[in-house]
Motif scaffolding. Structure first.
Motif, PDB file in Angstrom:
ATOM      1  N   ALA A  80      10.647  18.492  -5.504  1.00  0.00           N
ATOM      2  CA  ALA A  80       9.301  18.005  -5.193  1.00  0.00           C
ATOM      3  C   ALA A  80       8.277  18.554  -6.191  1.00  0.00           C
ATOM      4  CB  ALA A  80       8.914  18.382  -3.768  1.00  0.00           C
ATOM      5  N   TYR A  81       8.475  19.797  -6.617  1.00  0.00           N
ATOM      6  CA  TYR A  81       7.574  20.392  -7.601  1.00  0.00           C
ATOM      7  C   TYR A  81       7.591  19.585  -8.901  1.00  0.00           C
ATOM      8  CZ  TYR A  81       5.751  23.675 -11.035  1.00  0.00           C
ATOM      9  OH  TYR A  81       5.042  24.252 -12.057  1.00  0.00           O
ATOM     10  N   ALA A  82       8.785  19.214  -9.340  1.00  0.00           N
ATOM     11  CA  ALA A  82       8.904  18.455 -10.588  1.00  0.00           C
ATOM     12  C   ALA A  82       8.194  17.104 -10.483  1.00  0.00           C
ATOM     13  CB  ALA A  82      10.373  18.255 -10.950  1.00  0.00           C
ATOM     14  N   VAL A  83       8.338  16.440  -9.351  1.00  0.00           N
ATOM     15  CA  VAL A  83       7.675  15.145  -9.162  1.00  0.00           C
ATOM     16  C   VAL A  83       6.163  15.336  -9.065  1.00  0.00           C
ATOM     17  CG1 VAL A  83       7.395  13.190  -7.563  1.00  0.00           C
ATOM     18  CG2 VAL A  83       9.668  14.029  -8.113  1.00  0.00           C
ATOM     19  N   ALA A  84       5.737  16.345  -8.320  1.00  0.00           N
ATOM     20  CA  ALA A  84       4.302  16.578  -8.137  1.00  0.00           C
ATOM     21  C   ALA A  84       3.600  16.869  -9.457  1.00  0.00           C
ATOM     22  CB  ALA A  84       4.078  17.731  -7.157  1.00  0.00           C
ATOM     23  N   ARG A  85       4.266  17.573 -10.340  1.00  0.00           N
ATOM     24  CA  ARG A  85       3.681  17.925 -11.635  1.00  0.00           C
ATOM     25  C   ARG A  85       3.977  16.881 -12.714  1.00  0.00           C
ATOM     26  NH1 ARG A  85       1.375  23.160 -12.784  1.00  0.00           N
ATOM     27  NH2 ARG A  85       1.979  22.442 -14.823  1.00  0.00           N
ATOM     28  N   ASN A  86       4.716  15.848 -12.356  1.00  0.00           N
ATOM     29  CA  ASN A  86       5.130  14.814 -13.299  1.00  0.00           C
ATOM     30  C   ASN A  86       5.898  15.441 -14.459  1.00  0.00           C
ATOM     31  OD1 ASN A  86       5.326  12.085 -13.848  1.00  0.00           O
ATOM     32  ND2 ASN A  86       3.558  12.081 -15.202  1.00  0.00           N
ATOM     33  N   GLU A  87       6.766  16.409 -14.121  1.00  0.00           N
ATOM     34  CA  GLU A  87       7.565  17.105 -15.121  1.00  0.00           C
ATOM     35  C   GLU A  87       9.047  16.818 -14.947  1.00  0.00           C
ATOM     36  OE1 GLU A  87       4.636  20.844 -16.079  1.00  0.00           O
ATOM     37  OE2 GLU A  87       6.460  21.246 -14.954  1.00  0.00           O
ATOM     38  N   HIS A  88       9.353  15.621 -14.583  1.00  0.00           N
ATOM     39  CA  HIS A  88      10.738  15.205 -14.453  1.00  0.00           C
ATOM     40  C   HIS A  88      11.103  14.353 -15.659  1.00  0.00           C
ATOM     41  CE1 HIS A  88       9.022  11.361 -13.186  1.00  0.00           C
ATOM     42  NE2 HIS A  88       8.197  12.092 -12.464  1.00  0.00           N
ATOM     43  N   ILE A  89      12.355  14.078 -15.810  1.00  0.00           N
ATOM     44  CA  ILE A  89      12.804  13.303 -16.965  1.00  0.00           C
ATOM     45  C   ILE A  89      12.591  11.820 -16.693  1.00  0.00           C
ATOM     46  CG2 ILE A  89      14.794  12.626 -18.367  1.00  0.00           C
ATOM     47  CD1 ILE A  89      15.913  15.436 -17.868  1.00  0.00           C
ATOM     48  N   GLU A  90      11.901  11.170 -17.591  1.00  0.00           N
ATOM     49  CA  GLU A  90      11.715   9.729 -17.536  1.00  0.00           C
ATOM     50  C   GLU A  90      12.188   9.152 -18.864  1.00  0.00           C
ATOM     51  OE1 GLU A  90       7.512   9.244 -16.892  1.00  0.00           O
ATOM     52  OE2 GLU A  90       7.817   9.064 -14.738  1.00  0.00           O
TER      53      GLU A  90
ATOM     54  N   ALA B 130       8.505  13.431   0.425  1.00  0.00           N
ATOM     55  CA  ALA B 130       7.039  13.411   0.521  1.00  0.00           C
ATOM     56  C   ALA B 130       6.410  13.249  -0.859  1.00  0.00           C
ATOM     57  CB  ALA B 130       6.544  14.691   1.199  1.00  0.00           C
ATOM     58  N   ALA B 131       6.929  13.967  -1.844  1.00  0.00           N
ATOM     59  CA  ALA B 131       6.397  13.859  -3.210  1.00  0.00           C
ATOM     60  C   ALA B 131       6.612  12.452  -3.768  1.00  0.00           C
ATOM     61  CB  ALA B 131       7.044  14.899  -4.120  1.00  0.00           C
ATOM     62  N   LEU B 132       7.763  11.862  -3.478  1.00  0.00           N
ATOM     63  CA  LEU B 132       8.017  10.497  -3.958  1.00  0.00           C
ATOM     64  C   LEU B 132       7.087   9.489  -3.285  1.00  0.00           C
ATOM     65  CD1 LEU B 132      11.924  10.480  -4.156  1.00  0.00           C
ATOM     66  CD2 LEU B 132      10.320  10.320  -6.076  1.00  0.00           C
ATOM     67  N   LEU B 133       6.838   9.655  -1.996  1.00  0.00           N
ATOM     68  CA  LEU B 133       5.910   8.756  -1.295  1.00  0.00           C
ATOM     69  C   LEU B 133       4.495   8.900  -1.865  1.00  0.00           C
ATOM     70  CD1 LEU B 133       7.216   9.156   2.354  1.00  0.00           C
ATOM     71  CD2 LEU B 133       7.298   7.070   0.953  1.00  0.00           C
TER      72      LEU B 133
ATOM     73  N   ASP C 257      -0.448   8.814 -17.040  1.00  0.00           N
ATOM     74  CA  ASP C 257       0.326   8.136 -18.083  1.00  0.00           C
ATOM     75  C   ASP C 257       1.343   9.065 -18.711  1.00  0.00           C
ATOM     76  OD1 ASP C 257      -0.930   5.702 -17.781  1.00  0.00           O
ATOM     77  OD2 ASP C 257      -2.501   6.191 -19.232  1.00  0.00           O
ATOM     78  N   GLU C 258       0.970  10.315 -18.890  1.00  0.00           N
ATOM     79  CA  GLU C 258       1.849  11.282 -19.540  1.00  0.00           C
ATOM     80  C   GLU C 258       2.109  12.446 -18.601  1.00  0.00           C
ATOM     81  OE1 GLU C 258       3.381  10.976 -22.486  1.00  0.00           O
ATOM     82  OE2 GLU C 258       2.506   8.993 -22.617  1.00  0.00           O
ATOM     83  N   PRO C 259       3.274  13.048 -18.712  1.00  0.00           N
ATOM     84  CA  PRO C 259       3.555  14.224 -17.899  1.00  0.00           C
ATOM     85  C   PRO C 259       2.685  15.403 -18.304  1.00  0.00           C
ATOM     86  CG  PRO C 259       5.515  13.468 -19.089  1.00  0.00           C
ATOM     87  CD  PRO C 259       4.356  12.649 -19.549  1.00  0.00           C
ATOM     88  N   GLU C 260       2.691  16.417 -17.441  1.00  0.00           N
ATOM     89  CA  GLU C 260       1.993  17.664 -17.750  1.00  0.00           C
ATOM     90  C   GLU C 260       2.591  18.267 -19.016  1.00  0.00           C
ATOM     91  OE1 GLU C 260      -0.452  19.056 -15.836  1.00  0.00           O
ATOM     92  OE2 GLU C 260      -0.421  17.477 -14.335  1.00  0.00           O
ATOM     93  N   ALA C 261       1.925  19.220 -19.606  1.00  0.00           N
ATOM     94  CA  ALA C 261       2.424  19.876 -20.806  1.00  0.00           C
ATOM     95  C   ALA C 261       3.780  20.512 -20.533  1.00  0.00           C
ATOM     96  CB  ALA C 261       1.438  20.935 -21.263  1.00  0.00           C
ATOM     97  N   GLY C 262       4.690  20.354 -21.446  1.00  0.00           N
ATOM     98  CA  GLY C 262       6.008  20.973 -21.312  1.00  0.00           C
ATOM     99  C   GLY C 262       7.022  20.094 -20.617  1.00  0.00           C
ATOM    100  N   ALA C 263       6.635  18.914 -20.198  1.00  0.00           N
ATOM    101  CA  ALA C 263       7.564  18.066 -19.461  1.00  0.00           C
ATOM    102  C   ALA C 263       8.508  17.341 -20.416  1.00  0.00           C
ATOM    103  CB  ALA C 263       6.791  17.024 -18.655  1.00  0.00           C
ATOM    104  N   ALA C 264       9.655  16.996 -19.872  1.00  0.00           N
ATOM    105  CA  ALA C 264      10.634  16.248 -20.646  1.00  0.00           C
ATOM    106  C   ALA C 264      10.380  14.765 -20.434  1.00  0.00           C
ATOM    107  CB  ALA C 264      12.053  16.607 -20.192  1.00  0.00           C
TER     108      ALA C 264
END
Length: 176
Positions: free
Chosen positions: A66-76, A149-152, A165-172
């Motif tokens: 959930a943390y990764a989704v909330a921060r938009n720091e997941h792999i896309e 919850a984070a996905l919803l 549009d872009e992930p947080e700094a450091g995201a993949a």
């Protein structure tokens, strides 16, 4: 960027709770591994260390989702999607989020049923110490609920146009 709205604040809250739980789980894993290594030097074996380590590892992983989704720091991977027209990008993004929500819901439902069965029967993990099987299942289920919850919230953000549009700094993020 716009002022945070209710969705953004809720997303921050879910991510913060998820992060806190994942950090605690990881810290417990590190302490356990260090204790096993040190105590082994004195001929002391920690009973059920493998079971405790597996619970902490499962918690670290699922609670961090959930943390990764909330921060938009997941792999896309947007290589092909970025080449498509904007309306099609929106439809594909929406389908990806909806599919993720359904998959996590099905997984959560299954883990929830396993947890309820283990709780009702008083099932124990295999190992030296009698650890109720419901404990590791509750850790994983908590992580999956926070992830859902984070996905919803990501869905609400996406359909209201507040998706970053872009992930947080450091995201993949793999873009083409």
């Amino acid at each position: 960027m716009n002022e945070p709205n209710t969705i953004d604040r809720a997303m921050h809250w879910v991510g913060s709770i998820s992060s806190l739980f994942a950090i605690v789980s990881l810290a417990l894993l590190v302490i356990l591994v260090a204790a096993v290594i040190v105590l082994r030097q004195f001929g002391i074996i920690v009973p059920s260390a493998d079971e405790f380590a597996s619970i902490a590892l499962a918690g670290t992983f699922t609670l961090g989702l959930a943390y990764a989704v909330a921060r938009n720091e997941h792999i896309e991977i947007r290589l092909m999607v970025n080449l498509m027209p904007r309306p099609l990008q929106f439809v594909l993004g929406l389908l990806a989020i909806l599919l993720s929500i359904v998959m996590v819901l099905v997984l959560s439902w299954g883990i929830g049923r396993l947890w309820l069965d283990a709780f009702r029967r008083g099932a124990m993990m295999l190992g030296t110490l009698p650890i109720p099987r419901a404990i590791p299942l509750s850790v994983v289920l908590t992580g999956l609920i926070l992830f859902e919850a984070a996905l919803l919230l990501k869905l609400f953000r996406f359909v209201t146009g507040r998706q970053a549009d872009e992930p947080e700094a450091g995201a993949a993020n793999i873009n083409g």
